[in-house]
Design a protein around this motif. Structure first.
Motif, mmCIF file in Angstrom:
data_model
loop_
_atom_site.group_PDB
_atom_site.id
_atom_site.type_symbol
_atom_site.label_atom_id
_atom_site.label_comp_id
_atom_site.label_asym_id
_atom_site.label_seq_id
_atom_site.Cartn_x
_atom_site.Cartn_y
_atom_site.Cartn_z
ATOM 1 N N TYR A 162 41.175 38.895 28.798
ATOM 2 C CA TYR A 162 42.275 39.689 29.356
ATOM 3 C C TYR A 162 43.302 38.787 30.037
ATOM 4 C CZ TYR A 162 40.179 44.218 28.439
ATOM 5 O OH TYR A 162 39.679 45.325 27.826
ATOM 6 N N LEU B 200 50.482 43.987 33.229
ATOM 7 C CA LEU B 200 49.878 44.640 34.381
ATOM 8 C C LEU B 200 48.530 45.254 34.013
ATOM 9 C CD1 LEU B 200 50.269 45.529 37.341
ATOM 10 C CD2 LEU B 200 51.295 47.619 36.439
ATOM 11 N N LEU B 201 48.451 45.912 32.886
ATOM 12 C CA LEU B 201 47.204 46.518 32.434
ATOM 13 C C LEU B 201 46.128 45.459 32.186
ATOM 14 C CD1 LEU B 201 45.794 49.150 31.526
ATOM 15 C CD2 LEU B 201 46.582 48.624 29.224
ATOM 16 N N VAL C 164 45.907 42.419 33.520
ATOM 17 C CA VAL C 164 45.493 41.829 34.794
ATOM 18 C C VAL C 164 44.599 42.807 35.560
ATOM 19 C CG1 VAL C 164 46.347 41.019 37.032
ATOM 20 C CG2 VAL C 164 47.438 40.260 34.934
ATOM 21 N N TRP C 165 44.944 44.089 35.525
ATOM 22 C CA TRP C 165 44.133 45.105 36.201
ATOM 23 C C TRP C 165 42.726 45.157 35.602
ATOM 24 C CZ3 TRP C 165 43.899 47.706 40.481
ATOM 25 C CH2 TRP C 165 43.079 48.826 40.564
ATOM 26 N N ASN C 166 42.627 45.145 34.286
ATOM 27 C CA ASN C 166 41.312 45.178 33.642
ATOM 28 C C ASN C 166 40.509 43.923 33.951
ATOM 29 O OD1 ASN C 166 41.583 47.713 32.486
ATOM 30 N ND2 ASN C 166 42.520 46.904 30.635
ATOM 31 N N SER C 167 41.157 42.778 33.988
ATOM 32 C CA SER C 167 40.427 41.550 34.320
ATOM 33 C C SER C 167 39.929 41.596 35.762
ATOM 34 C CB SER C 167 41.301 40.326 34.083
ATOM 35 O OG SER C 167 42.349 40.282 35.003
ATOM 36 N N MET C 168 40.728 42.147 36.666
ATOM 37 C CA MET C 168 40.289 42.260 38.058
ATOM 38 C C MET C 168 39.094 43.194 38.180
ATOM 39 S SD MET C 168 43.914 42.152 40.157
ATOM 40 C CE MET C 168 43.425 43.517 41.116
ATOM 41 N N LYS C 169 39.069 44.261 37.385
ATOM 42 C CA LYS C 169 37.928 45.175 37.421
ATOM 43 C C LYS C 169 36.649 44.451 37.027
ATOM 44 C CE LYS C 169 39.488 48.545 34.802
ATOM 45 N NZ LYS C 169 39.668 49.844 34.135
#
Length: 120
Positions: A48, A72-73, A75-80
């Motif tokens: 991601y 943004l999507l 980066v958000w998924n990688s943070m999850k």
């Protein structure tokens, strides 16, 4: 108006939890059997982040601006996935401690009633 906003947000959350691949994987990791896969699942953040890097490079080269949402999507998924690793480790330790306490209580209950040399 408030009821409409509430209903839309609940249905959106249901759709995202039910059909989005990252949420399906994270829900599977949160089960007792899946807790051991939390740390290896952190590696899923790497593709991601790489994808976000590639899309950012495309944007810098003149691609459409709406691709910022894709970044943004990603980066958000990688943070999850990055956050789920330590959280799953904590949940696994807590579950094993609970199971250990349960076995200890069962063992004590089983041995308490089976004392062969009790004085009367």
């Amino acid at each position: 108006m408030f009821r409409l906003i509430w209903t839309v947000s609940v249905r959106t959350r249901y759709f995202l939890r039910r059909y989005m691949p990252t949420n399906i994987v994270l829900d599977a990791i949160r089960t007792r059997r899946g807790l051991r896969w939390g740390i290896p699942a952190m590696l899923l953040a790497l593709p991601y982040l790489y994808g976000a890097s590639v899309v950012t490079t495309l944007i810098a080269g003149g691609a459409p601006g709406w691709l910022h949402l894709v970044v943004l999507l990603m980066v958000w998924n990688s943070m999850k996935f990055i956050i789920m690793g330590p959280v799953s480790l904590f949940l696994l330790v807590r579950a094993r401690a609970s199971e250990s306490r349960g076995r200890l209580v069962e063992h004590r209950a089983a041995t308490a009633g089976a004392r062969p040399y009790q004085s009367v």
